[in-house]
Design a protein around this motif. Sequence first.
Motif, short mmCIF file in Angstrom:
data_model
loop_
_atom_site.label_atom_id
_atom_site.label_comp_id
_atom_site.label_asym_id
_atom_site.label_seq_id
_atom_site.Cartn_x
_atom_site.Cartn_y
_atom_site.Cartn_z
N LEU A 1 1.00 -1.11 -0.12
CA LEU A 1 0.04 0.11 0.00
C LEU A 1 0.56 1.23 0.08
CD1 LEU A 1 -2.72 -0.98 2.51
CD2 LEU A 1 -2.95 -0.68 0.22
N ARG B 1 -5.50 2.72 -1.40
CA ARG B 1 -5.27 1.62 -2.22
C ARG B 1 -4.71 2.54 -3.86
NH1 ARG B 1 -6.53 -3.02 -0.55
NH2 ARG B 1 -8.10 -3.02 1.08
N LYS B 2 -3.95 1.60 -4.39
CA LYS B 2 -3.35 2.28 -5.56
C LYS B 2 -4.28 2.60 -6.66
CE LYS B 2 1.21 0.36 -5.11
NZ LYS B 2 2.27 -0.56 -5.51
#
Length: 223
Positions: free
Chosen positions: A160, A219-220
């Motif tokens: 993360l 979160r990406k």
Amino acid sequence: MKPFWHEEAIIWYRRAARYAGYFDALADILMQWLTPGETVSDIGCGPGLLADALMVRGLSVRGYDICDIAIEDWNRRRTADGKTSCGQVADVFTRNPNAFAADAVLAGHFGRKATDFDFLLRIPAKQYLFIKNMKRSETVRGRARATADEVAAHLHARGLDYESVPVGLAFHQPLKDEAELQRFCTFYGIKQPTVHRTAGKYPLLVEKKKRMTVLCARRKEAL
């Protein structure tokens, strides 16, 4: 292990909110990651004092805590003010993480083990906020909380992206007499308190300095 919350601890936190502005200051810091109108799941919310401060700033907060007296105190205060109850007694680890889905998850000081963070990060959300001590302090009522570095290691291991911001807050905790001062210091493991004496309803003011780190993980796909 003793539960963290008991009736007098709740009273102390309420005074810190009302007279010392502690939770307002902490809420202002968290607002750099939050936007009015967003939903927040506050896991381990206690008596909802930080959640109340966030709702004043335009967020929609639901809180969850295993301690019934803390949740009852929060809901009773909100009902007395003509507001909707927002707290729920819950052992979150027995529930499906989807039940706590929100724009943001606020874990505060909640979480001590790797499995705790695995659960929290399975809750559907765009971002996750943790408030942690910079170094492990003495245990409070049998609880040794994870440090900021330990949380950062958990987040890194799970791939993360996160940012961390050091926070220093100082305030005076109002207490009514010497007997309460002794109980307060015993509860928090304070051996040599700095006490200011004044007139008024709470003539003893104990200096409290909290050095913490706020970690915000995203979160990406939410970036």
